[in-house]
Design a protein around this motif. Structure first.
Motif, short mmCIF file in Angstrom:
data_model
loop_
_atom_site.label_atom_id
_atom_site.label_comp_id
_atom_site.label_asym_id
_atom_site.label_seq_id
_atom_site.Cartn_x
_atom_site.Cartn_y
_atom_site.Cartn_z
N UNK A 140 79.42 151.25 31.09
CA UNK A 140 80.23 152.41 31.56
C UNK A 140 80.01 152.62 33.05
N UNK A 141 81.06 152.54 33.78
CA UNK A 141 80.96 152.61 35.24
C UNK A 141 81.42 153.96 35.77
N UNK A 142 80.47 154.76 36.18
CA UNK A 142 80.81 156.08 36.73
C UNK A 142 81.18 155.91 38.19
N UNK A 143 82.46 155.76 38.43
CA UNK A 143 82.87 155.48 39.80
C UNK A 143 83.74 156.58 40.39
N UNK A 144 83.24 157.81 40.29
CA UNK A 144 84.00 158.93 40.83
C UNK A 144 83.82 159.03 42.33
N UNK A 145 84.49 158.18 43.01
CA UNK A 145 84.52 158.13 44.48
C UNK A 145 84.06 159.41 45.14
N UNK A 146 83.10 159.23 46.01
CA UNK A 146 82.39 160.36 46.57
C UNK A 146 83.09 160.93 47.81
N UNK A 147 83.08 162.25 47.89
CA UNK A 147 83.81 162.98 48.93
C UNK A 147 83.40 162.56 50.34
N UNK A 148 82.13 162.26 50.51
CA UNK A 148 81.64 161.89 51.83
C UNK A 148 82.27 160.58 52.30
N UNK A 149 82.42 159.69 51.36
CA UNK A 149 83.02 158.41 51.70
C UNK A 149 84.49 158.57 52.01
N UNK A 150 85.12 159.48 51.30
CA UNK A 150 86.55 159.71 51.52
C UNK A 150 86.82 160.20 52.94
N UNK A 151 86.02 161.13 53.41
CA UNK A 151 86.27 161.65 54.76
C UNK A 151 85.64 160.79 55.85
N UNK A 202 91.47 172.43 47.38
CA UNK A 202 90.12 172.75 47.86
C UNK A 202 89.00 171.95 47.19
N UNK A 203 89.20 171.58 45.95
CA UNK A 203 88.13 170.94 45.17
C UNK A 203 87.33 169.89 45.91
N UNK A 204 88.02 168.96 46.52
CA UNK A 204 87.35 167.86 47.18
C UNK A 204 86.38 168.29 48.26
N UNK A 205 86.66 169.44 48.86
CA UNK A 205 85.85 169.91 49.98
C UNK A 205 84.52 170.53 49.54
N UNK A 206 84.47 170.91 48.30
CA UNK A 206 83.31 171.66 47.82
C UNK A 206 81.98 170.97 48.10
N UNK A 207 81.92 169.69 47.75
CA UNK A 207 80.68 168.93 47.91
C UNK A 207 80.25 168.92 49.39
N UNK A 208 81.22 168.79 50.26
CA UNK A 208 80.93 168.76 51.69
C UNK A 208 80.44 170.14 52.15
N UNK A 209 81.13 171.15 51.68
CA UNK A 209 80.73 172.51 52.05
C UNK A 209 79.30 172.77 51.63
#
Lengths: 111, 111
Positions: free
Chosen positions: A1-12, A73-80
């Motif tokens: 099982x590959x948990x590959x939920x692309x991380x917000x930091x990498x996205x920005x 907004x969701x994606x920004x949460x982790x960064x915030x």
DNA sequence: TATTTGTGTAACCTAAAAGTTACATATTAT
DNA sequence: ATAATATGTAACTTTTAGGTTACACAAATA
């Protein structure tokens, strides 16, 4: 099982994607409209959009054959949260420094 | 002339580097002490540290043969600005929504 | 119905990131 | 002086990111 939920930091991390987010903060846009603003092929833009979508930075509303991208907004949460953590850190450090200065001042008397 | 001032967003894109920053928020550490906490070779850690240093996330104090890494605020600024921009965006959007609700309420009378 | 438009996806290429091992060097300890 | 420790760097490999072109397809338009 590959948990590959692309991380917000990498996205920005990608400047083009950051710019897309900035553009979308002005107004929602279709994929093509976005692509017009970049010096890269339309499929390349399409990929970036997919990433932004997957990571929760945008919502997409299909209107006929057009896809309208809307900031979310969701994606920004982790960064915030991350930035917030360090904001608090620096604030706390400043507080500590000041209390040291204060205690010195007390020791030596002021003036 | 190559302006290659490695960008803060890219620096924090790497999970290991983020973890290093978190660790350094507890206390300053030597390179080896940091390396002990990671499942990668010491030179790999050394490289990460160099990036963090170059991008202004840490300061390094040489004490004899040891290099002590200390958190530094500079590198965070760009990120703070970015997040701040969107924080304001969401706040503004919320404000707009509320004023719409308010005007509806006014139109229909309250109760 | 035929064409154009807006899009997604697959296959592929290239460059950059992240890791490794091997080695060099300065400091500290014996 | 010798050995051990803390580190940097070079050369190399592998993986991944970001780009391209070619193609498919549904919706709009002529």
């Amino acid at each position: 099982m590959k948990t590959n939920t692309l991380d917000a930091f990498q996205v920005i991390a990608d400047p083009s994607r950051r710019q897309m987010l900035m553009m979308l903060s002005k107004d929602s846009m279709t994929i093509n409209a976005i692509a017009d603003n970049f010096d890269m092929s339309r499929p390349a833009v399409s990929k970036h959009i997919k990433l932004l979508y997957t990571a929760g930075f945008i919502t997409i509303k299909d209107i006929g054959r057009e896809r309208h991208c809307i900031l979310k907004q969701d994606g920004f949460q982790e960064l915030q949260d991350f930035i917030n953590f360090f904001d608090k850190f620096w604030t706390a450090r400043l507080g500590k420094l000041q209390s040291i200065l204060n205690s010195k001042q007390a020791k030596h008397g002021r003036d």
